[in-house]
Design a protein around this motif. Structure first.
Motif, PDB file in Angstrom:
ATOM      1  N   TYR A 193       0.874  -1.207   0.130  1.00  0.00           N
ATOM      2  CA  TYR A 193      -0.036  -0.040  -0.020  1.00  0.00           C
ATOM      3  C   TYR A 193       0.985   1.255  -0.045  1.00  0.00           C
ATOM      4  N   ILE A 203      -7.061   0.925   4.762  1.00  0.00           N
ATOM      5  CA  ILE A 203      -6.007   0.044   4.885  1.00  0.00           C
ATOM      6  C   ILE A 203      -5.976  -1.126   5.579  1.00  0.00           C
ATOM      7  N   ILE A 224       3.264  -1.367   4.080  1.00  0.00           N
ATOM      8  CA  ILE A 224       2.540  -0.357   4.376  1.00  0.00           C
ATOM      9  C   ILE A 224       3.629   0.782   4.139  1.00  0.00           C
ATOM     10  N   VAL A 271      -4.976  -1.047  -3.665  1.00  0.00           N
ATOM     11  CA  VAL A 271      -5.613   0.212  -3.149  1.00  0.00           C
ATOM     12  C   VAL A 271      -6.916  -0.114  -2.635  1.00  0.00           C
TER      13      VAL A 271
END
Length: 378
Positions: A193, A203, A224, A271
């Protein structure tokens, strides 16, 4: 032709700053004299680019409202421009430039940057409702043209009752130094991400997928990349600890070579946000040959058309199934999808191609003549 942009090149503003910079860069490549006026950088902040001609306003008097008491005198001191291009909504800088352009009888464009999506309006909705009634509605309707990054964004704009012309032009991506670089072989399946760590980005859905699929994803990792909201980031890390996941990593905010390496190391980018008006993160992955999973709340049907990713419903079950499908896709097929993604960006989203279109838009606004085919009138 001289154009003054109003916005920011503060790297901490992420996609907004990047899109503004690349719009300016594309204009300059096409012989448009593009400059920017912005507030002075706060201590410790950095510019996303330094080769642009930047004019700083005098210091902001009140940081919450962004009030700039000397803005009009700052603008007068810069001299005459043919057109003003305002990047985004709600700030005193953007309103002040629109007001100044009106007084000088100069044309101006406003780029919406996703700020009128229903989901975006839901945040701080009372403040935004007051702002619309006091000044923002007038600034928008008086603009010679609005730039939306996709058809859906234009539809949301029209639903609010605005009738002025809208140019549908996506954000561009800088392909220099990246487009011809070969795709790396990935030694480990890695999902990434990239972007703001903010609750509306959802997320946690990726974290829950890694938990739901922990027996099926082998040694896969979730990376992340980004920062923004400390409380939400704390929540995500707490969930990772609660679920006992040791294959989820947080890199923090990355720029430059570190960011490039992190994106290039991914097998896929995911996403999980319910909506994005465009999603610069998608183009940043595709240009590096990384396939993308994006929700149908984003304008990325081309992921299917060009066979360079997945365009999916964004419920948890569908995300789980799609991540598993991606994991079971052969490395050779993922590399082919990566090449397809690079071709998509090269053909439709390069800085130069969109710079040509932006110049056509400016010329039409200033001189009239044949309306560009990407401009829609009500």
């Amino acid at each position: 032709m001289k154009v003054l942009h109003a916005g920011t090149l503060d790297v901490k503003y992420g996609g907004l700053a990047l899109s503004t910079y690349l719009t300016i860069k594309g204009s300059i490549e096409n012989k448009v004299g593009a400059e920017i006026i912005m507030a002075p950088l706060s201590r410790g902040r950095e510019l996303i680019a330094k080769e642009v001609e930047i004019h700083y306003t005098k210091p902001v008097l009140e940081s919450r409202s962004g009030f700039m008491p000397h803005l009009h005198s700052d603008l007068r001191a810069l001299g005459s421009y043919d057109l003003y291009h305002i990047q985004g909504l709600w700030t005193y800088l953007n309103h002040g430039v629109a007001s100044f352009a009106n007084k000088q009888k100069k044309p101006y464009v406003i780029t919406l940057r996703g700020m009128l999506y229903p989901q975006a309006l839901a945040y701080s909705k009372y403040i935004k409702r007051v702002s619309l009634s006091l000044y923002q509605q007038k600034d928008l309707q008086n603009a010679n043209c609005i730039q939306a990054t996709c058809i859906d964004e234009m539809k949301y704009y029209r639903q609010l009752g605005f009738t002025n012309p809208v140019a549908v032009l996506p954000n561009s991506i800088d392909t220099s130094g990246v487009i011809e670089r070969p795709i790396e072989v990935k030694p480990k399946f890695r999902v990434g991400y990239l972007g703001r760590i903010h609750p509306r980005k959802r997320i946690e859905r990726l974290i829950y997928s890694f938990n739901n699929l922990h027996n099926k994803l082998g040694e896969a990792e979730l990376i992340i990349i980004g920062d923004d909201n400390p409380d939400y980031e704390k929540f995500l890390k707490t969930e990772v600890a609660r679920l006992g996941l040791n294959n989820v990593k947080f890199t923090g905010f990355l720029t430059g070579t570190e960011k490039d390496r992190a994106i290039s190391s991914l097998s896929i980018l995911a996403v999980p946000s319910d909506f994005e008006n465009f999603g610069n993160i998608v183009t940043e992955a595709l240009i590096r040959g990384v396939p993308v999973i994006a929700s149908t709340g984003m304008p990325w049907k081309e992921l299917e058309t060009y066979q360079c990713g997945w365009w999916i419903n964004n419920d948890q079950d569908t995300i789980d199934k799609t991540l598993l499908e991606a994991y079971n896709t052969s490395p050779e097929e993922l590399m082919l999808m990566g090449e397809n993604g690079k071709r998509l960006i090269k053909e439709h989203y390069s800085v130069h191609i969109l710079g040509v279109k932006m110049k056509l838009l400016y010329e039409w606004i200033i001189n009239g003549g044949i309306k560009p085919d990407f401009v829609y009138e009500n």
